[in-house]
Design a protein around this motif. Sequence first.
Motif, PDB file in Angstrom:
ATOM      1  N   ASP A 188      -3.928   2.968  -4.381  1.00 41.05           N
ATOM      2  CA  ASP A 188      -2.469   2.864  -4.188  1.00 41.05           C
ATOM      3  C   ASP A 188      -2.080   1.504  -3.605  1.00 41.05           C
ATOM      4  OD1 ASP A 188      -3.543   3.220  -1.633  1.00 41.05           O
ATOM      5  OD2 ASP A 188      -1.868   4.445  -0.930  1.00 41.05           O
TER       6      ASP A 188
ATOM      7  N   PHE B  55       0.099   8.302   0.334  1.00 42.15           N
ATOM      8  CA  PHE B  55      -0.238   8.582  -1.061  1.00 42.15           C
ATOM      9  C   PHE B  55      -1.272   9.685  -1.202  1.00 42.15           C
ATOM     10  CE2 PHE B  55       1.285   6.036  -4.838  1.00 42.15           C
ATOM     11  CZ  PHE B  55       2.555   5.872  -4.309  1.00 42.15           C
TER      12      PHE B  55
ATOM     13  N   ASP C 262       0.857  -1.189   0.000  1.00 44.34           N
ATOM     14  CA  ASP C 262       0.000   0.000   0.000  1.00 44.34           C
ATOM     15  C   ASP C 262       0.895   1.242   0.000  1.00 44.34           C
ATOM     16  OD1 ASP C 262      -3.116   0.824   1.194  1.00 44.34           O
ATOM     17  OD2 ASP C 262      -1.487   2.287   1.314  1.00 44.34           O
ATOM     18  N   GLY C 263       0.619   2.153  -0.893  1.00 40.80           N
ATOM     19  CA  GLY C 263       1.415   3.379  -0.977  1.00 40.80           C
ATOM     20  C   GLY C 263       1.407   4.125   0.346  1.00 40.80           C
ATOM     21  N   CYS C 264       2.583   4.564   0.757  1.00 41.63           N
ATOM     22  CA  CYS C 264       2.685   5.270   2.044  1.00 41.63           C
ATOM     23  C   CYS C 264       2.481   6.765   1.812  1.00 41.63           C
ATOM     24  CB  CYS C 264       4.067   4.991   2.641  1.00 41.63           C
ATOM     25  SG  CYS C 264       4.177   5.488   4.341  1.00 41.63           S
TER      26      CYS C 264
HETATM   27 MG   LIG Z   1      -1.769   4.292   1.095  1.00 41.10          MG
END
Ligand SMILES: [Mg+2]
Length: 259
Positions: A76, A33, A29-31
């Motif tokens: 994301d 985002f 999971d995009g940090c």
């Molecule tokens: Mg995220």
Amino acid sequence: MANSKYEYVKKFEVEDKLPPCNWVILRIDGCHFHRFSAVHDFEKPNDVNALMLMNSCAVAMLEHFPDIAFDYGVSDEYSFIWKETSQFYQRRASKILSLGVSFFTSMYVIKWRDFFPHKELKEPPYFDARIVCYPRAKIVRDYLSWRQVDCHINNQYNTCFWKLVQSGKSEKEAQELLKGTLAKDKNEMLFTQFGINYDKLPAMFKKGSCVYKDHVEETVKIDEAGNPVKRRRQMVVVDHIDIIGNKFWKDHPNILKED
Ligand SMILES: [Mg+2]
Ligand SMILES: Nc1nc2c(ncn2[C@@H]2O[C@H](COP(=O)(O)OP(=O)(O)O)[C@@H](O)[C@H]2O)c(=O)[nH]1
């Protein structure tokens, strides 16, 4: 210097082998985002190029790691389903997790230019990652259904939210207007206030993205008589389809086939 007095430090390492015969799900999971997408001026609520960049990285994952059977991505995040029989790094969780997430992140940076030729990558994209094991294909299907339902709920909410904001409401007002509304209220709002038929929105936004290997028939040449010569070939495909119902899994029985 074998067997040195320092070698005892290795004994502190912990065993992290995943249980055998389990499907292994790696979800990244995009940090931050929310900020990343604002910094790079992504379109709201869905930026086609940003989603296609994620999909392209997921294709690279499937091509690079032979034990991945299926990918599912939205926003994301991306989930990678590793076959229950995989012996990749003796099923060590830390290896699967770190190799998977670092490979994906590198791909994201390498491919950025292909999807955003006129946008500079201003911040380093980075992703968190976790691993969950499921002992049965049925639970893997429920897991994927859970993610796809989430995709639908979030997309419907975000589509309404940004339409309200674009029509002049503040973000707080939009939030208030949507509080407690049901799916059908949101569909109704989109249709009556903004002339949008939710069902007609792009499938990539509504269903998320699936990446898997499929047999496709391709024309390799035309013979002397002018007829196409076809060959069945395995190809990685990206699709935006329903994975909650039975149809997809009936049509693709090999993806979650158990040994
Ligand atoms: Mg995220
Ligand atoms: N504008 C835009 N934002 C996106 C897109 N995809 C993801 N995002 C952002 O990324 C966030 C992902 O949610 P979450 O992982 O919970 O938030 P994070 O902790 O900030 O990464 C969303 O809330 C959006 O703000 C997109 O296509 N367009």
